[in-house]
Design an enzyme around this catalytic site. Structure first.
Site, PDB file in Angstrom:
ATOM      1  N   HIS A   1       0.855  -1.205   0.000  1.00 11.66           N
ATOM      2  CA  HIS A   1       0.000   0.000   0.000  1.00 11.66           C
ATOM      3  C   HIS A   1       0.881   1.241   0.000  1.00 11.66           C
ATOM      4  O   HIS A   1       1.989   1.232   0.561  1.00 11.66           O
ATOM      5  CB  HIS A   1      -0.986  -0.008   1.163  1.00 11.66           C
ATOM      6  CG  HIS A   1      -0.376   0.050   2.532  1.00 11.66           C
ATOM      7  ND1 HIS A   1       0.026   1.226   3.110  1.00 11.66           N
ATOM      8  CD2 HIS A   1      -0.105  -0.931   3.438  1.00 11.66           C
ATOM      9  CE1 HIS A   1       0.509   0.974   4.326  1.00 11.66           C
ATOM     10  NE2 HIS A   1       0.453  -0.334   4.542  1.00 11.66           N
TER      11      HIS A   1
ATOM     12  N   ASP B   1       6.248   1.491   7.496  1.00 11.54           N
ATOM     13  CA  ASP B   1       4.910   1.035   7.053  1.00 11.54           C
ATOM     14  C   ASP B   1       4.416   1.914   5.924  1.00 11.54           C
ATOM     15  O   ASP B   1       3.693   2.860   6.153  1.00 11.54           O
ATOM     16  CB  ASP B   1       3.967   1.059   8.258  1.00 11.54           C
ATOM     17  CG  ASP B   1       2.614   0.446   7.958  1.00 11.54           C
ATOM     18  OD1 ASP B   1       2.473  -0.246   6.947  1.00 11.54           O
ATOM     19  OD2 ASP B   1       1.688   0.676   8.750  1.00 11.54           O
TER      20      ASP B   1
ATOM     21  N   GLU C   1      -5.055   1.760   2.669  1.00  8.62           N
ATOM     22  CA  GLU C   1      -5.000   0.573   3.516  1.00  8.62           C
ATOM     23  C   GLU C   1      -5.175   0.942   4.989  1.00  8.62           C
ATOM     24  O   GLU C   1      -5.610   0.112   5.789  1.00  8.62           O
ATOM     25  CB  GLU C   1      -3.649  -0.146   3.331  1.00  8.62           C
ATOM     26  CG  GLU C   1      -3.593  -1.547   3.951  1.00  8.62           C
ATOM     27  CD  GLU C   1      -3.032  -1.588   5.378  1.00  8.62           C
ATOM     28  OE1 GLU C   1      -3.097  -2.654   6.002  1.00  8.62           O
ATOM     29  OE2 GLU C   1      -2.542  -0.543   5.879  1.00  8.62           O
ATOM     30  N   GLU C   2      -4.851   2.189   5.322  1.00 10.21           N
ATOM     31  CA  GLU C   2      -4.818   2.580   6.737  1.00 10.21           C
ATOM     32  C   GLU C   2      -6.160   3.088   7.260  1.00 10.21           C
ATOM     33  O   GLU C   2      -6.235   3.532   8.417  1.00 10.21           O
ATOM     34  CB  GLU C   2      -3.747   3.665   6.959  1.00 10.21           C
ATOM     35  CG  GLU C   2      -2.325   3.235   6.611  1.00 10.21           C
ATOM     36  CD  GLU C   2      -1.763   2.180   7.576  1.00 10.21           C
ATOM     37  OE1 GLU C   2      -2.505   1.691   8.444  1.00 10.21           O
ATOM     38  OE2 GLU C   2      -0.572   1.845   7.429  1.00 10.21           O
TER      39      GLU C   2
ATOM     40  N   ASP D   1      -0.281   4.376   0.967  1.00 10.97           N
ATOM     41  CA  ASP D   1      -0.722   5.410   1.914  1.00 10.97           C
ATOM     42  C   ASP D   1      -0.040   5.224   3.273  1.00 10.97           C
ATOM     43  O   ASP D   1       0.583   4.197   3.539  1.00 10.97           O
ATOM     44  CB  ASP D   1      -2.249   5.391   2.075  1.00 10.97           C
ATOM     45  CG  ASP D   1      -2.772   4.077   2.649  1.00 10.97           C
ATOM     46  OD1 ASP D   1      -2.225   3.009   2.292  1.00 10.97           O
ATOM     47  OD2 ASP D   1      -3.715   4.113   3.463  1.00 10.97           O
TER      48      ASP D   1
ATOM     49  N   HIS E   1       2.870   2.841  12.628  1.00 13.85           N
ATOM     50  CA  HIS E   1       1.934   3.822  13.212  1.00 13.85           C
ATOM     51  C   HIS E   1       2.541   4.595  14.369  1.00 13.85           C
ATOM     52  O   HIS E   1       1.844   5.383  14.995  1.00 13.85           O
ATOM     53  CB  HIS E   1       0.635   3.161  13.684  1.00 13.85           C
ATOM     54  CG  HIS E   1      -0.080   2.406  12.597  1.00 13.85           C
ATOM     55  ND1 HIS E   1      -1.345   1.936  12.723  1.00 13.85           N
ATOM     56  CD2 HIS E   1       0.316   2.063  11.353  1.00 13.85           C
ATOM     57  CE1 HIS E   1      -1.709   1.308  11.612  1.00 13.85           C
ATOM     58  NE2 HIS E   1      -0.706   1.372  10.771  1.00 13.85           N
TER      59      HIS E   1
ATOM     60  N   GLU F   1       4.507  -5.890   3.562  1.00 17.35           N
ATOM     61  CA  GLU F   1       4.323  -5.242   4.871  1.00 17.35           C
ATOM     62  C   GLU F   1       5.551  -5.511   5.739  1.00 17.35           C
ATOM     63  O   GLU F   1       6.207  -6.550   5.605  1.00 17.35           O
ATOM     64  CB  GLU F   1       3.097  -5.842   5.584  1.00 17.35           C
ATOM     65  CG  GLU F   1       1.753  -5.404   5.033  1.00 17.35           C
ATOM     66  CD  GLU F   1       1.243  -4.098   5.647  1.00 17.35           C
ATOM     67  OE1 GLU F   1       1.978  -3.488   6.468  1.00 17.35           O
ATOM     68  OE2 GLU F   1       0.128  -3.690   5.289  1.00 17.35           O
TER      69      GLU F   1
END
Lengths: 352, 352
Positions: free
Chosen positions: A69, A95, A125-126, A71, A328, A154
């Site tokens: 991903h 990430d 994705e987030e 984003d 995150h 990932e």
């Protein structure tokens, strides 16, 4: 903004990090990726929203999806990227722009891989699953995701993490009858009734099933509890929101049946659910991949988009640079050595 | 607006109801009461904010306080007053302009009672205690409340309700350690830890002490519970807010000590507390009053301002028209017969 795919993967990671791409704001990075891939000439490129699919079509016996991903979670005073010693710091370094950079480099520098490759760079994705680019693609163009095997890049500490556990959130609600707390015998207290729900959680013994040689660890946890009407009123309702993380040998239906079993006698409402993914290591393509990248493999406890491939019947693993525990976090970062090792191993497998 | 104190108590109740006086908006009704009492001539009238104190000074052996609040909860489509059969409907009919009307009528029509009387008509009973007119008066002019006995004309179904239970709210907090719910063994769940708090509440056996011949009933109830960080995180904190209603034989200090005993091992924070009031029926003035109004007396479970008199060393009872369960309800109302019987009995006691 142009993206130069001839730089090394570390530099490319840094360049990608410096194109801010918080969920719903992926247009710029998607444009850059689309143009760079278009320019290569040896890939068929399709764009859907801010999701880009690029495929080789060499007529190989096997096809692999390599996906990531594009984003990130919101900016938290952690842009632009900053290199310090052997570490790259900044939003998305872990990430998962390191993994995206490796995939882009592979697309650019390996025009004739030993397997056909479908690269997927996807949006959102987030945030809520309904916006997830891979999910939308699986609904609108499932044929674009057909493959023998998928690698989701990932962060997995540069080690293969196979399958993923499923997740389900259920609200368990107790009922009572309101009354003034000065005359409590006239009602019944729904919060007191939740003692039984919490006791069952305390007594619960999570399973640790072994699947394809990997030990998974389930979990059953209250994540929210709410109840109360006023400071002088017996509450007539109390809700314990419970998150069940279940191993890949259970379907969502089985997981829900289990919740009904555990919380027999209480109202249950499911408000979130996502299936587990089997590790699929018995599939030849998967086994060969694990062998090629060193044979080390761990179970994946957290939920990732590998489950979406599983639903499509495609075995999938997580394999990317970066510590998944740093995702995150404000201080997320990635060791440059992991970017290099993951690229080297992936490349070796595709050139063998 | 003029207030005619020569009409009967039912009509006066209706007239008072029709002067809207939601808490913080008592100026109009306070003006009307002040002027009407001033005009009588036989009372010494003092005004503090929107609280009015009117006293006889006949040199009697005994002094009684007769008190009522003049504010109401917010309007809820229940004004003006409406008479239907033997019932008066509308905001404040029950809580507590019927009682205020009786007190005003008594002030107007009984210039030479057998005991000296201190009438108190006070503001802001329905909101935070710091604004309560009786409370403010007890701090600034405690001498104005000196008496042998006090009658608070709160709705009590026209029967004497003696004393009142105390109330204390404590937050009982459990602690844990955050972790991702997919790896729950790395943390500890504060909501699960609250099972013990709720079990103690379930196992709790409230006391029912008999005081001055009246059986009180304590209660210990969770009124709120809150905990939770995110749908995929083990919470590190959970708070159960517990309301303890305690009988008049316990002080606030004793009540708090009891909370520490019940919730031993947990963090406790007191966030609201108000003392109980002893029924005080052994005091001659109180016993004589109960005897005069028929001898029937019940314990008061809910907290009322009688506790403020208790703090001042003045025994106090609740005695007024209206069902206390109707207070604060949209449909509150009062039977006209109760207004008449309470007035008759009060008057008989003051004339005997």
């Amino acid at each position: 903004m142009g993206l130069d795919l001839t730089v090394d993967a570390v530099q490319l990671t840094e360049d990608l990090v410096n194109i801010e791409s918080v969920s719903r704001n992926e247009a710029a990075i998607a444009d850059a990726i689309e143009h760079a891939l278009d320019d290569l000439g040896h890939l068929t490129v399709v764009r859907l929203g801010n999701t880009i699919v690029a495929r080789t079509d060499l007529g190989r016996d096997e096809r692999v999806v390599i996906a990531g991903h594009i984003d990130t979670v919101p900016v938290n005073d952690n842009l632009p990227a900053r290199r310090e010693g052997g570490i790259l710091h900044g939003l998305g370094t872990c990430d998962m722009k390191g993994g995206v950079a490796i995939a882009l480099r592979t697309a650019a520098t390996l025009p004739e891989p030993n397997r056909d490759i479908t690269f997927v760079f996807y949006e959102c994705e987030e945030i809520e699953a309904e916006h997830n680019g891979l999910y939308k693609l699986s609904l609108s163009h499932p044929e674009l995701l057909e493959a023998d095997f998928a690698i989701l890049m990932e962060p997995s500490d540069a080690i293969v993490e196979a399958g993923c556990q499923g997740t389900m959130r259920v609200d368990v609600t107790t009922r009572g009858e309101r009354a003034h707390s000065a005359r409590s015998w006239m009602g019944s207290n729904a919060i007191h009734a939740a003692a039984d729900v919490l006791s069952r959680l305390n007594d619960y013994e999570p399973r640790r099933p072994v699947i394809d040689g990997l030990e998974y660890r389930e979990g059953l946890n209250a994540v929210y509890v709410t109840g109360g009407v006023a400071g002088n009123v017996l509450p007539d309702s109390c809700t314990v929101s419970v998150n069940y993380r279940f191993a890949p040998d259970r379907s969502e239906e089985e997981a829900l049946a289990h919740m009904h079993e555990v919380f027999e006698g209480f109202d249950i409402v499911v408000n979130d659910t996502a299936p587990a993914a089997m590790p699929g290591l018995s599939v030849p393509a998967a086994a060969a991949f694990v062998e090629a990248v060193g044979g080390q493999v761990k179970p994946k406890f957290g939920w990732t988009d590998v489950a979406r491939f599983s639903v499509l019947g495609v075995p999938a693993v997580n394999f990317g640079p970066g510590d998944p525990h740093l995702a995150h976090k404000q201080e997320e970062h990635v060791p440059l050595a992991q970017i290099e090792s993951v690229e080297r191993e992936l490349r070796a497998w595709l050139e063998a």
